[in-house]
Design an enzyme around this catalytic site. Structure first.
Site, PDB file in Angstrom:
ATOM      1  N   HIS A  24      91.690  14.135  18.359  1.00 25.72           N
ATOM      2  CA  HIS A  24      92.589  13.424  17.446  1.00 25.72           C
ATOM      3  C   HIS A  24      93.645  14.344  16.836  1.00 25.72           C
ATOM      4  O   HIS A  24      94.644  13.879  16.305  1.00 25.72           O
ATOM      5  CB  HIS A  24      91.786  12.698  16.346  1.00 25.72           C
ATOM      6  CG  HIS A  24      91.226  13.584  15.280  1.00 25.72           C
ATOM      7  ND1 HIS A  24      89.915  13.996  15.266  1.00 25.72           N
ATOM      8  CD2 HIS A  24      91.791  14.123  14.169  1.00 25.72           C
ATOM      9  CE1 HIS A  24      89.686  14.749  14.206  1.00 25.72           C
ATOM     10  NE2 HIS A  24      90.821  14.845  13.515  1.00 25.72           N
ATOM     11  N   ASP A  35      85.869  13.407  21.114  1.00 22.69           N
ATOM     12  CA  ASP A  35      86.847  13.959  20.171  1.00 22.69           C
ATOM     13  C   ASP A  35      87.040  15.454  20.381  1.00 22.69           C
ATOM     14  O   ASP A  35      87.109  16.228  19.424  1.00 22.69           O
ATOM     15  CB  ASP A  35      86.430  13.674  18.727  1.00 22.69           C
ATOM     16  CG  ASP A  35      87.588  13.883  17.741  1.00 22.69           C
ATOM     17  OD1 ASP A  35      88.755  13.747  18.161  1.00 22.69           O
ATOM     18  OD2 ASP A  35      87.323  14.211  16.573  1.00 22.69           O
ATOM     19  N   SER A  76      90.116  19.852  10.731  1.00 26.53           N
ATOM     20  CA  SER A  76      89.665  19.298  12.003  1.00 26.53           C
ATOM     21  C   SER A  76      89.996  20.249  13.152  1.00 26.53           C
ATOM     22  O   SER A  76      91.126  20.719  13.274  1.00 26.53           O
ATOM     23  CB  SER A  76      90.341  17.948  12.258  1.00 26.53           C
ATOM     24  OG  SER A  76      89.908  16.986  11.340  1.00 26.53           O
TER      25      SER A  76
END
Length: 383
Positions: free
Chosen positions: A124, A154, A235
């Site tokens: 993402h 992911d 992230s």
């Protein structure tokens, strides 16, 4: 005067010379005992029972202030110095806004191969990018190429061409224990807070969380839970153990005002085979049974419609593995390899342990009767 009276008087009279002698002898014996005990204590201290600090050029004397902490005693300092340089900032330029300014988002990544310049991050973080840029800890920036990405886990791999790169050591997340130290390194909120280090513990293992991969599509991730602060921009960064090994790729945080200290990372042992496939193929090869328009039949639905709990098959791809094995629209999958299937996550879990070309037994319920089918798994089409 009798003999007895004379004798009594003789012993009753004090003998001062004897008293003085007794005092001198007692003092000598007491001093000798004290000397012996002191020598024994000092010998025990030097043997490690009460260690004393040795002074040397390598270890200068420390101040006696109780508030001073020796950095050599803090593993977080060593982790930050060793692993911090391997964590990079990723800029995702996905277009231009109404005023012709770039539309950017930022995230983090971890250098896993210094020679080839491979960097692992979250899918993402790089999704929808027209251009990707990686900034190293020293401030140098490089254009990055997307090697491959996988929405379902992911994870994504980038590549840059840069000299003298550092490289992270990947650990073994299968050996983690709840309560051990965890350090998160990343770039929360972009450049201003780049290289942030937060520390906590491993709060839980094998958590299952469902997130929206894109509108209308959800994926379930197996994750490590930690209370080390993970914020937007973290992230793709590193979750590190006390030995300086990366044991997770920071992924998500539950964003609710009533919840604090619940961050999640993808276990590195789960990520390794995905990373390998992304580097070798550019995508992840997954087994495929060839069904669509499926839905879960819950306990409540099963009671309402007098059906078994499982996966309802809405359609079968023509020429696919399921059709070749005799599966039909309307079948309900209740077991794979004798493992009960109640949800789509159950089905994914079983299939994730299989390879393309494996032959598996799938039990379906068709018009109230159980039917066993032998399905040779195909490869899921690339999106």
């Amino acid at each position: 005067m009798s003999y007895f009276e004379h004798d009594y008087d003789r012993w009753k009279r004090p003998n001062y010379l004897g008293i003085v002698g007794l005092v001198l002898v007692s003092a000598f014996l007491g001093g000798l005992l004290a000397l012996t005990l002191a020598q024994a204590f000092l010998k025990a201290e030097n043997n490690g029972l009460a260690p004393r600090q040795e002074l040397s050029e390598e270890a200068p004397p420390q101040k006696s202030s109780s508030s001073q902490v020796d950095p050599r005693e803090s593993p977080v300092v060593a982790i930050a110095e060793r692993v911090g340089p391997t964590v990079v900032r990723i800029n995702n330029i996905s277009g231009r806004d109404f005023f012709a300014g770039p539309v950017e988002s930022t995230g983090s990544g971890v250098i896993i191969d210094r020679e080839k310049g491979y960097i692992v991050t979250n899918y993402h973080v790089v999704e929808g990018a027209q251009r990707l840029e990686v900034t190293l800890k020293g401030g140098n920036s490089y254009a990055a190429k997307l090697v491959g990405g996988d929405r379902q886990t992911d994870l994504a791999v980038l590549q840059i061409a840069a000299p003298d790169l550092p490289e992270a050591v990947l650990g073994d997340s299968t050996k983690l224990r709840v309560g051990e130290m965890a350090v998160a390194i990343g770039n929360p909120l972009g450049e201003e807070f780049a290289g942030s280090v937060t520390a906590g513990i491993i709060s839980a293992l094998n958590r299952k969380i469902t997130v929206e991969a894109r509108p209308g599509e959800e994926v379930t991730l197996n994750v490590i839970q930690t209370d080390a602060a993970i914020n937007p921009g973290n992230s793709g960064g590193a979750l590190v153990n006390s030995r300086g090994e990366v044991i997770g790729i920071n992924s998500v945080k539950i964003l609710r005002t009533d919840i604090e200290g619940m961050g999640f990372a993808i276990p590195i042992s789960d990520a390794k085979p995905i990373i390998r496939q992304l580097i070798e193929k550019g995508y992840v090869s997954r087994p495929f049974i060839g069904i669509y328009n499926f839905r879960e039949i819950s306990e409540q639905m099963a009671q309402w419609y007098d059906l078994p709990v499982g996966i309802y098959v809405g359609g079968v791809y023509p020429g696919g593995p399921a059709e070749r094995a005799g599966m039909e629209a309307g079948d309900i999958i209740v077991a794979v390899e004798q493992t009960q299937i109640r949800t789509f996550s159950d089905l994914q879990g079983v299939l994730s342990q299989k390879k393309v070309g494996d032959r598996v037994s799938i039990t379906v319920v068709r018009r109230g009767k159980k039917v066993d089918l032998q399905v040779t798994l195909g490869e899921m089409p690339r999106q």
